[in-house]
Design a protein around this motif. Structure first.
Motif, PDB file in Angstrom:
ATOM      1  N   MET A  85      -3.558  -8.447  10.987  1.00 27.17           N
ATOM      2  CA  MET A  85      -4.932  -8.313  10.368  1.00 27.17           C
ATOM      3  C   MET A  85      -5.426  -9.910   9.899  1.00 27.17           C
ATOM      4  N   ILE A 109      -6.806  -0.152  10.449  1.00 25.70           N
ATOM      5  CA  ILE A 109      -6.218   0.343   9.231  1.00 25.70           C
ATOM      6  C   ILE A 109      -4.944   1.393   9.763  1.00 25.70           C
ATOM      7  N   GLY A 110      -3.496   1.092   9.314  1.00 24.80           N
ATOM      8  CA  GLY A 110      -2.704   1.934   9.888  1.00 24.80           C
ATOM      9  C   GLY A 110      -1.884   1.452  11.208  1.00 24.80           C
ATOM     10  N   LYS A 143       6.235   4.105   3.216  1.00 26.74           N
ATOM     11  CA  LYS A 143       5.319   3.868   2.186  1.00 26.74           C
ATOM     12  C   LYS A 143       4.827   2.428   2.408  1.00 26.74           C
ATOM     13  N   LEU A 185      -3.902   8.878   6.708  1.00 20.12           N
ATOM     14  CA  LEU A 185      -2.490   8.314   6.757  1.00 20.12           C
ATOM     15  C   LEU A 185      -1.740   8.671   5.452  1.00 20.12           C
ATOM     16  N   SER A 214      -5.306  -8.744  -0.487  1.00 21.27           N
ATOM     17  CA  SER A 214      -5.925  -7.998   0.516  1.00 21.27           C
ATOM     18  C   SER A 214      -7.323  -8.569   1.050  1.00 21.27           C
ATOM     19  N   ILE A 271     -13.141  -1.035  11.809  1.00 24.21           N
ATOM     20  CA  ILE A 271     -11.999  -1.216  10.961  1.00 24.21           C
ATOM     21  C   ILE A 271     -11.157   0.051  10.772  1.00 24.21           C
ATOM     22  N   GLU A 272     -11.488   1.410  10.999  1.00 24.92           N
ATOM     23  CA  GLU A 272     -10.839   2.363  11.221  1.00 24.92           C
ATOM     24  C   GLU A 272      -9.563   2.388  12.276  1.00 24.92           C
ATOM     25  N   ARG A 294      -9.869   7.452   7.305  1.00 19.74           N
ATOM     26  CA  ARG A 294      -8.599   7.034   7.894  1.00 19.74           C
ATOM     27  C   ARG A 294      -7.505   6.867   6.809  1.00 19.74           C
ATOM     28  N   LEU A 295      -7.846   6.260   5.637  1.00 17.39           N
ATOM     29  CA  LEU A 295      -6.645   6.103   4.670  1.00 17.39           C
ATOM     30  C   LEU A 295      -6.150   7.275   4.067  1.00 17.39           C
ATOM     31  N   ASN A 307     -22.013   2.425   7.005  1.00 16.33           N
ATOM     32  CA  ASN A 307     -20.979   3.227   7.453  1.00 16.33           C
ATOM     33  C   ASN A 307     -20.241   2.678   8.914  1.00 16.33           C
ATOM     34  N   GLU A 366       0.504  -1.382   3.146  1.00 20.02           N
ATOM     35  CA  GLU A 366      -0.046  -2.270   4.133  1.00 20.02           C
ATOM     36  C   GLU A 366      -1.547  -1.784   4.704  1.00 20.02           C
ATOM     37  N   SER A 367      -1.747  -0.529   4.747  1.00 17.89           N
ATOM     38  CA  SER A 367      -3.041   0.019   5.301  1.00 17.89           C
ATOM     39  C   SER A 367      -3.965  -0.336   4.302  1.00 17.89           C
ATOM     40  N   VAL A 379      -4.997  -3.933   4.443  1.00 20.28           N
ATOM     41  CA  VAL A 379      -5.929  -4.136   5.618  1.00 20.28           C
ATOM     42  C   VAL A 379      -7.383  -3.698   5.316  1.00 20.28           C
ATOM     43  N   ALA A 380      -7.208  -2.338   4.759  1.00 31.00           N
ATOM     44  CA  ALA A 380      -8.632  -1.935   4.649  1.00 31.00           C
ATOM     45  C   ALA A 380      -9.582  -2.845   3.891  1.00 31.00           C
ATOM     46  N   ALA A 417      -9.608  -5.770   3.532  1.00 31.14           N
ATOM     47  CA  ALA A 417      -9.528  -7.412   3.964  1.00 31.14           C
ATOM     48  C   ALA A 417     -10.960  -8.179   3.748  1.00 31.14           C
ATOM     49  N   ASP A 474     -20.746   7.223   3.781  1.00 30.89           N
ATOM     50  CA  ASP A 474     -19.780   7.705   5.072  1.00 30.89           C
ATOM     51  C   ASP A 474     -18.565   6.708   5.483  1.00 30.89           C
ATOM     52  N   ASP A 475     -17.975   6.064   4.453  1.00 33.99           N
ATOM     53  CA  ASP A 475     -17.308   4.765   4.785  1.00 33.99           C
ATOM     54  C   ASP A 475     -15.998   5.238   5.730  1.00 33.99           C
ATOM     55  N   PRO A 476     -16.083   4.534   6.733  1.00 31.37           N
ATOM     56  CA  PRO A 476     -15.097   4.761   7.877  1.00 31.37           C
ATOM     57  C   PRO A 476     -13.655   4.614   7.153  1.00 31.37           C
ATOM     58  N   ARG A 477     -13.479   3.743   6.339  1.00 32.01           N
ATOM     59  CA  ARG A 477     -12.024   3.383   5.787  1.00 32.01           C
ATOM     60  C   ARG A 477     -11.636   4.510   5.039  1.00 32.01           C
TER      61      ARG A 477
END
Lengths: 282, 282, 282, 282
Positions: D47, D39-40, C61, C174, C236, D35-36, C170-171, D26, C66-67, C70-71, C73, C164-167
């Motif tokens: 970071m 993250i994780g 968790k 995870l 963050s 960034i992706e 990924r989040l 994006n 932490e992810s 980081v996302a 930041a 289409d946010d890359p973060r």
């Protein structure tokens, strides 16, 4: 550790001890005066001076201090203090916190030149008093030599935009009128001008006093401590910060950045695209 | 997204567009006036009003606003704004940042009651104007009913320390003198008093206006927008914050906390001593 | 006045009473644990969670939290928080005060959307628990109806730049991995997605979750209180603020405004030049 | 004026030029990495280091930095940073602004010792490198002589409360384990200890390293610039500030001052009661 609050307290000091104000039930005393006698009697600059320095400034001197406060009130949204406060107003924080954001950046460089000039002026005056055989001109020359040796800039001279700032002449005229009336000595006004003219001569070019230089000379005439100057300026520029943050609040813009999203204004110049490789870790 | 700065810019708006000040080389215009005409002519409160509201306040009204600024300037080191600024002064940051620390906490609760009262007063006035058959007394009763139903407190009434605050009588007397001279209407002063007396009757106990209530009524008389009130107070209490932070700076105490290190003032009441056990992790 | 600190103290409360940490000579206890057991054992996000919520988060968790840290930041110098901190760094204040300037503006609008979304998610969950006959889909529809009626925007959906946010992907990936492992329930991740898809259907257009929406869902999975979200985001984005302010400090630029001094970026649109006329005063 | 942003811009520089992050639709690039991918994968301290210093720290070094962040996270409500943030939480401002209030006071004195120690350590290392004939012991002695001559205190040594701070041993042990593994050099750990032991010998009394001293040595081992130390500490103590402000928010106390309203804690020691007399004005 001789300056710790704990040590002072264990030696009998009261934790919060102040000579500024005493607050009891239905009684508010400011520097000895009941607040109800000050309200409607003192102007803003008289109240500030009373709180800061302990005594009531004469009406004429108070108007001169008020002139300094008015002169520094605003310099438009390109000043970082104003821009920071305006941006804060688009971010959804309390209005006072927008104002604090602006005041927070009025530091050594943006707004701090008056303090630096006041320290130099007070020190120059001490040197003058210590050696009655030396003229103002000689002591100023000696101080400029020292500045030059240390590579330091003379605070209070020159401006990145103005070379004939309309605020300067006006403040000088108001101050000189008080010298003629005998309200203030004129010592520091003459000193500031001596610094400016000697420096111009050394540099062989036109140099003008800036708003910090005049404000410094006038505050020295009024015996305001140099270390207090940033606080005085916070309340002067504070007016502009309040007004600009309020204008931005009314615009109801959401999350306004410093400038448009244009490639000629914002650029990433760091490493080109790369990927994480455990072998790269330092 | 209709309120984004980017949208406005792409529709032709200038990024930093202001009606407050225009800065060009050797020219500073404030709300249309050249700054050199304002310096030495306008008082602090006139300059603040000009920046904030766009026009020059009459001398008498300006002195009334100045009275409000003076009245709120200080309430001693037990006010969180003053204490925070004094503690900041022992931590080694720029003096203006100490001032900003104090102003940052003058929020909805500490200093924000005037804004709340002004919103109520302006709204009450709108209701009055909308229905000429209703008396002030009736509309105030109706507003108090609404507050009661929502469980909200009436802002501007009562104080945790004072029950006969010396600032209130003085400010009321100054404001009423201007009503008699026809400088201000008196509408909001009467309205504030009506709120106070009706609430006292409902609660069957003595209730006094507090400094925020009077300050609110006077600012409404001067047509200052409610949303600007926290900024006005920041410049009023700002004087006390500047003076107290400066006194603390001169004390040269290092890292002063809020109170002495005594068990009756600071206590840890969390879990008793325990040790990390992987099995406990949530 | 039932919530005043004075009342609590006169009823026997200790002035500074905390369940977070106990500090004695050579002993620092955090939520019951001796600090020396935490150092080198807990990660940053575990320590933050322990301080804020009182317990130690499991390693998995903690990595998810932490992810999220980081996302969020950094989002470049056009974010007002970053720009304000960078400008502060050119003004001569303490580095920590530059950081504070940036964090000060992470308010309701810039950074506050996660809190708003978390409140909605927790409330939706309470509604679901209260009526076992209703499906997630029905309760979400009902909540969207309420939002629509009140004219409020759904927080956590849409972004002014990214669609289409890359973060986000990924989040989500995870977090979903932890759902599969049974570490978290997935309740709030499904709920956030349900809000997004129903709103997209109502609006008849593609709508994407934004970083605040995913961060909100994950923080709800970890039982972080909604009211704490702005503090989590401060730490963050605080990383980006520290790095950008430091880069600007190294540039050694003096007094940097928000943008160049160009007429297409800064404009005065107030009254045309005029002169003070006593007859004009209000 | 060679350092003005205007000059740089007129010479072709982009106004906001950064090597930290590139933001496009994006696409978010941090120091070159998408960034992706971060993250994780990266921990908080990795970071932060990547943003601040440009590279990815090894996992072991990152855990050491994380230990420093955890160690400084809280020192209870008597620390001015924590007290200021808690008081702010009772004043009605945005939660992030409470956090900013606390971080704003982590200046040269409260939290700034690590920076000062790091400057000394880096300078000492430069001196060592410049003269290979001198031993660490000789150069440290020479540096202590200089400090003594200038009347300056050695930063990083001694604490007003602890004389056997449990954080120090733990951090030293963690750092020394990495020296043995060859992850870090140990140069600065040995140097810090040499400073401590030589000073103790000169003063003829027991002297202990404090948290700032160890944090300084470890940050030097990781090549973090001295000028960045206040930012690193802001994110470390920031955790405690977030937790304490949040606890105070939940208490729902209104306007909490620094201490109870008691005469032994708060005193007015200014002039006795007096009245305004025009003749007194200066």
């Amino acid at each position: 550790m001789g300056r710790s609050a704990l040590d002072a307290y264990s030696n009998g000091a009261v934790w919060w001890d102040t000579q500024i104000s005493g607050i009891q039930k239905n009684e508010i005393i400011i520097r000895g005066y009941p607040i109800e006698e000050l309200i409607g009697t003192l102007s803003y600059s008289q109240m500030l001076y009373l709180l800061l320095c302990g005594e009531v400034l004469s009406d004429k001197k108070a108007r001169l201090l008020e002139s300094v406060l008015v002169a520094g009130a605003d310099h438009g949204p390109r000043a970082p203090s104003i821009a920071a406060a305006r941006m804060a107003a688009t971010c959804g924080i309390s209005f006072n916190s927008c104002v604090a954001t602006g005041i927070n950046v009025l530091g050594d460089i943006h707004g701090g030149a008056a303090e630096k000039a006041m320290k130099l002026f007070y020190q120059t005056n001490t040197l003058l008093a210590a050696d009655p055989n030396k003229s103002l001109s000689e002591v100023v020359a000696q101080q400029l030599d020292l500045l030059q040796q240390s590579g330091e800039k003379l605070a209070g001279i020159g401006h990145q935009l103005h070379d004939d700032d309309p605020r300067i002449k006006r403040l000088y005229a108001l101050a000189e009128a008080l010298v003629e009336e005998g309200e203030i000595s004129g010592t520091y006004l003459r000193m500031a001008e001596e610094f400016r003219s000697q420096l111009a001569e050394r540099k062989k070019r036109k140099l003008t006093m800036n708003i910090d230089g005049v404000a410094a000379a006038i505050q020295c005439e009024l015996a305001i401590p140099a270390e207090a100057a940033k606080g005085v300026f916070a309340l002067s520029r504070g007016m502009g910060i309040v007004a600009h943050a309020f204008e931005e609040l009314q615009n109801q813009v959401l999350i306004k950045g410093p400038c448009p999203n244009r490639d000629d204004l914002v650029r990433y110049s760091g490493p080109a695209l790369r990927h994480l490789d455990p072998a790269d870790r330092e």
